[in-house]
Motif scaffolding. Structure first.
Motif, short mmCIF file in Angstrom:
data_model
loop_
_atom_site.label_atom_id
_atom_site.label_comp_id
_atom_site.label_asym_id
_atom_site.label_seq_id
_atom_site.Cartn_x
_atom_site.Cartn_y
_atom_site.Cartn_z
N PHE A 115 27.42 6.12 -3.15
CA PHE A 115 26.03 5.98 -3.57
C PHE A 115 25.70 4.51 -3.82
CE2 PHE A 115 26.73 10.36 -4.41
CZ PHE A 115 25.50 10.99 -4.48
N ASP A 116 24.43 4.18 -3.66
CA ASP A 116 23.91 2.92 -4.16
C ASP A 116 23.90 3.04 -5.68
OD1 ASP A 116 22.25 0.88 -5.14
OD2 ASP A 116 20.96 0.90 -3.37
N THR A 252 18.57 6.48 0.36
CA THR A 252 17.71 6.32 -0.80
C THR A 252 16.24 6.50 -0.38
OG1 THR A 252 17.84 3.89 -0.57
CG2 THR A 252 19.33 4.94 -2.14
N GLU A 253 15.50 5.41 -0.28
CA GLU A 253 14.05 5.54 -0.21
C GLU A 253 13.47 5.12 1.13
OE1 GLU A 253 10.37 4.34 -3.17
OE2 GLU A 253 11.95 2.87 -2.85
N ARG A 268 19.48 3.42 4.05
CA ARG A 268 20.79 4.05 3.88
C ARG A 268 21.88 3.00 4.10
NH1 ARG A 268 24.19 8.58 7.36
NH2 ARG A 268 25.64 9.09 5.64
N HIS A 272 19.05 -0.76 -2.36
CA HIS A 272 17.68 -0.32 -2.59
C HIS A 272 16.88 -1.35 -3.37
CE1 HIS A 272 14.59 1.75 -5.05
NE2 HIS A 272 14.40 2.48 -3.97
N THR A 353 18.41 4.45 -8.80
CA THR A 353 18.51 5.34 -7.65
C THR A 353 18.89 6.77 -8.04
OG1 THR A 353 20.78 4.58 -7.35
CG2 THR A 353 19.08 3.53 -5.99
N ASN A 372 20.73 10.96 -5.44
CA ASN A 372 19.75 10.11 -4.74
C ASN A 372 18.35 10.62 -5.05
OD1 ASN A 372 20.26 12.44 -3.27
ND2 ASN A 372 20.30 11.44 -1.26
N HIS A 375 15.22 9.64 -2.93
CA HIS A 375 15.14 10.06 -1.52
C HIS A 375 14.21 11.26 -1.42
CE1 HIS A 375 16.42 10.59 2.59
NE2 HIS A 375 17.01 11.75 2.37
N ARG A 378 10.58 7.00 -4.58
CA ARG A 378 10.77 6.92 -6.03
C ARG A 378 9.72 7.77 -6.76
NH1 ARG A 378 10.21 0.57 -6.65
NH2 ARG A 378 11.24 0.76 -4.63
#
Length: 401
Positions: A115-116, A252-253, A268, A272, A353, A372, A375, A378
């Protein structure tokens, strides 16, 4: 979906199959075993697992995917993954919903998905700083200006290393470094920044850890990514934890204005945080990627006084310095994400995140919850699921004989 107390078919859950440290000076390594072997109530952990699974269901789930790792002492009693590492191709602002990938193209979440980590990066920056304090190369109450005289805003106001670590410098939460045309402009902005709040008063700020990064790089002559790798992740065997890029990470976003601060599309494997991205992906406040297991090792190391297996990254007195209220980089006793663990002296942090970790020295327990939540885009933060999971862990603690 992963098995509740095992490896979901991806590895052995037998204690005898998990590596342990050798020699009298080695601290026990983590092993996967039953809740009972960990001194935890299986029924309460079952509630935790079911709620984690539910976080990824419904039309508007709390997160596309979630990984939970929890345990006590050297035993991991929960390793659970649910949902998707990649579920959406984009976000549609007209319908305020994610545009889903075809089922065959989605990427399922696994317990090993990186993960971030977002602001969990701050914990590693803090440990790197305390390592230098332990070695005598950095003074905890030294003024930042003694190391970085060109950072005149911090120097003129007498900001100290301790104030950076405790978010009491008075620096504002962030600067728009992502809008600067180049690194020269970004550095000039940071160097000129002076406190906007009263020094000594708590104000959470990414700038504290950015300045601390510059201090560490000045006193050691090494970059932050090297300090984290050589001083923390490599000796602890945290092989999935590193600064990006990280191609296999959870998405993520769909980062676009006006809801974000930059137009970068679906992210990805790249950081982020817009400021960390503008700084090249290595920053004191964000930029690390890592897995649930790696963060469990990080928690276990601190609970064991700075040692894991044959490695020691800090002495016990300096771990205590990190975790003693108000904490150095770590938040201590915060019910909004620690639930009922907060009344016991627990320490931890959250990340934008959707990441979080909590470790409780009083009960020798830890909880890593990675999600996440941004995703495909936000949303206002909601830490109620984090607090609920931590409360289940607190209630699962059984008296030890």
């Amino acid at each position: 979906m992963e098995d509740t107390y095992g490896d979901g078919g991806r590895g052995s859950s037998r204690a005898s199959d998990v590596e342990s440290g050798g020699g009298e000076l080695s601290a026990p390594r983590l092993r996967v075993d039953t809740p009972e072997r960990a001194g935890l109530d299986a029924t309460e952990l079952g509630h935790l697992v079911r709620e984690v699974r539910d976080l990824t269901t419904g039309e508007r789930p709390w997160a596309a995917g979630v990984v939970a790792v929890a345990g006590r002492g050297p035993v991991i009693a929960v390793r659970e993954a649910a949902g998707w590492a990649v579920r959406y191709v984009s976000y549609d602002p007209q319908t305020d919903a994610g545009v889903e990938l075809p089922p065959a193209e989605r990427v399922p979440m696994t317990v090993d998905t990186p993960f971030d980590l977002a602001s969990l990066t701050k914990l590693f920056t803090s440990v790197a700083a305390v390592q230098q304090i332990e070695r005598g190369t950095l003074g905890i109450d030294a003024r930042v200006g003694a190391y970085l005289p060109e950072f005149r805003g911090a120097a003129e106001h007498g900001i100290t290393v301790r104030q950076l670590l405790t978010h009491t410098s008075g620096l504002r939460p962030e600067l728009p470094l992502y809008d600067c045309p180049d690194d020269t402009a970004r550095l000039a902005l940071l160097r000129a920044e002076a406190p906007t709040g009263q020094p000594g008063t708590y104000l959470y700020s990414d700038l504290n850890m950015l300045l601390l990064q510059f201090v560490l790089e000045r006193v050691t002559g090494r970059t932050l990514d090297v300090l984290v790798h050589e001083g923390i992740t490599r000796p602890l065997g945290m092989t999935s934890t590193r600064f990006g890029p990280c191609p296999g990470a959870a998405a993520t976003e769909d980062q676009r204005r006006p809801w974000a601060k930059a137009d970068r599309g679906m992210l990805r494997g790249v950081v982020h945080d817009e400021n960390a991205w503008a700084l090249g992906g290595v920053a004191g406040h964000a930029g690390l990627f890592g897995s649930g297991r790696d963060l469990a090792v990080f928690c276990r190391t601190l609970l064991a006084g700075g040692a894991y297996g044959p490695a020691r990254i800090l002495g016990p007195d300096f771990v205590e310095l990190l975790l003693t209220p108000p904490g150095l980089g770590f938040a201590v006793d915060q019910p909004w994400f620690m639930g009922e663990l907060a009344c016991r002296g627990a320490a931890g942090h959250t990340g934008f995140t959707g990441t979080s970790l909590v470790l409780d020295p009083a009960t020798d327990t830890f909880l890593v919850l990675l999600a996440n939540t941004v995703h495909p885009r936000r949303r206002p933060p909601d830490s109620r699921p984090r607090a609920a999971a931590a409360t289940h862990l607190a209630r699962a603690v059984c008296p030890r004989p």
